[in-house]
Design a protein around this motif. Structure first.
Motif, PDB file in Angstrom:
ATOM      1  N   TYR A  87      21.741  84.137  53.275  1.00  0.00           N
ATOM      2  CA  TYR A  87      22.007  85.551  53.555  1.00  0.00           C
ATOM      3  C   TYR A  87      21.143  86.043  54.722  1.00  0.00           C
ATOM      4  O   TYR A  87      21.624  86.788  55.596  1.00  0.00           O
ATOM      5  CB  TYR A  87      21.771  86.397  52.294  1.00  0.00           C
ATOM      6  N   VAL A  88      19.900  85.592  54.755  1.00  0.00           N
ATOM      7  CA  VAL A  88      19.013  85.973  55.870  1.00  0.00           C
ATOM      8  C   VAL A  88      19.624  85.492  57.194  1.00  0.00           C
ATOM      9  O   VAL A  88      19.649  86.232  58.191  1.00  0.00           O
ATOM     10  CB  VAL A  88      17.593  85.396  55.651  1.00  0.00           C
ATOM     11  N   ILE A  89      20.159  84.273  57.190  1.00  0.00           N
ATOM     12  CA  ILE A  89      20.787  83.736  58.408  1.00  0.00           C
ATOM     13  C   ILE A  89      21.991  84.595  58.794  1.00  0.00           C
ATOM     14  O   ILE A  89      22.195  84.927  59.961  1.00  0.00           O
ATOM     15  CB  ILE A  89      21.192  82.261  58.196  1.00  0.00           C
ATOM     16  N   THR A  90      22.786  84.978  57.797  1.00  0.00           N
ATOM     17  CA  THR A  90      23.956  85.835  58.074  1.00  0.00           C
ATOM     18  C   THR A  90      23.532  87.119  58.782  1.00  0.00           C
ATOM     19  O   THR A  90      24.122  87.528  59.787  1.00  0.00           O
ATOM     20  CB  THR A  90      24.678  86.195  56.750  1.00  0.00           C
ATOM     21  N   VAL A  91      22.495  87.740  58.260  1.00  0.00           N
ATOM     22  CA  VAL A  91      22.047  89.023  58.839  1.00  0.00           C
ATOM     23  C   VAL A  91      21.556  88.802  60.264  1.00  0.00           C
ATOM     24  O   VAL A  91      21.976  89.497  61.205  1.00  0.00           O
ATOM     25  CB  VAL A  91      20.934  89.657  57.968  1.00  0.00           C
ATOM     26  N   LEU A  92      20.685  87.800  60.457  1.00  0.00           N
ATOM     27  CA  LEU A  92      20.054  87.649  61.774  1.00  0.00           C
ATOM     28  C   LEU A  92      21.018  87.101  62.827  1.00  0.00           C
ATOM     29  O   LEU A  92      20.804  87.297  64.020  1.00  0.00           O
ATOM     30  CB  LEU A  92      18.794  86.786  61.670  1.00  0.00           C
ATOM     31  N   ALA A  93      22.071  86.412  62.372  1.00  0.00           N
ATOM     32  CA  ALA A  93      23.046  85.870  63.330  1.00  0.00           C
ATOM     33  C   ALA A  93      24.111  86.896  63.702  1.00  0.00           C
ATOM     34  O   ALA A  93      24.918  86.663  64.605  1.00  0.00           O
ATOM     35  CB  ALA A  93      23.720  84.624  62.734  1.00  0.00           C
TER      36      ALA A  93
END
Ligand SMILES: N[C@@H](CCC(=O)N[C@@H](CS)C(=O)NCC(=O)O)C(=O)O
Length: 217
Positions: free
Chosen positions: A185-191
């Motif tokens: 989820y963190v990757i989703t947000v930052l990407a």
């Protein structure tokens, strides 16, 4: 007239990011009026230009909206897809957004948003650890129950994601680990392209707010 979002430093102002992202995802065009926080000029602007002495504030013609969650609600009135369609999921999303808006004081205090910073380390006290665990549990439960096929908390982007985006940023800055669902989820947000644009602007800023610069090794 194009609405104006009064906002703080992009590197540090987590509440500004929430309001900004909700407006962006709603497809609302707006201009930005930045205030440099914790400077004498910025303090004067907050007093003169914002109802509560805080950012973000949206000025849309005769209408002034303050408080990030109220701005997100205003955005969702323009684009109802910002809340899940299903009433049960919508109630969850509203509860999560409200919990973020009202809570997690320990996490917000101990781990300030600092988009530019990486590799910071902070020894978590019990209250901050509790906030981290609560948020990670919330994200995991939400993804399992409501995530469906999409990568956001409720599958497609919602106000809940706008409210938790700065937490994803903090988890990155302070290397807060969690289960795969959390790191995905963190990757989703930052990407996300809008979040990336915010980060690029944060990197271009030159102001440093020393009190927010915690966890240097
Ligand atoms: N509950 C408010 C919190 C807003 C807030 O605390 N904004 C900070 C920046 S992230 C601020 O304006 N700080 C300026 C100051 O304290 O002087 C919201 O949701 O918008």
């Amino acid at each position: 007239m194009t609405p104006v979002l009064i906002l703080g430093n992009k590197n540090y102002s987590s509440w500004s990011l929430r309001g900004w992202l909700a407006l962006r995802k709603a497809g609302i065009e707006f201009n930005e009026h930045p205030i440099s926080l914790f400077t004498p000029e910025g303090d004067a602007q907050l007093t003169d230009e914002t109802p509560a002495g805080l950012v973000p504030v949206l000025v849309d013609g005769e209408t002034t909206v303050w408080e990030s969650l109220a701005i997100a609600e205003y955005a969702a009135e323009h684009n109802p897809a910002l809340w899940p369609q299903d009433a049960g999921a919508r109630a969850w999303a509203r509860s999560m957004a409200a919990e973020m808006h009202a809570g997690f004081a320990a996490l917000r205090h101990a781990l300030p948003m600092n988009c530019r910073a990486r590799g910071r380390r902070v020894e978590l006290d019990a209250a901050t650890r509790q906030d981290v665990e609560r948020i990670q549990r919330l994200w995991c439960d939400c993804r399992i129950k409501h995530g469906g096929d999409g990568p956001w908390l409720f599958g497609t982007f919602s106000v809940a994601d706008a409210m938790y985006a700065p937490v994803a940023s903090r988890f990155t800055t302070y290397s807060i680990d969690g289960p795969a669902t959390v790191s995905d989820y963190v990757i989703t947000v930052l990407a996300d392209p809008d979040v990336s644009e915010w980060y690029a602007a944060a990197r271009d800023e030159t102001e440093v707010i020393e009190e927010e610069e915690v966890g240097r090794i």
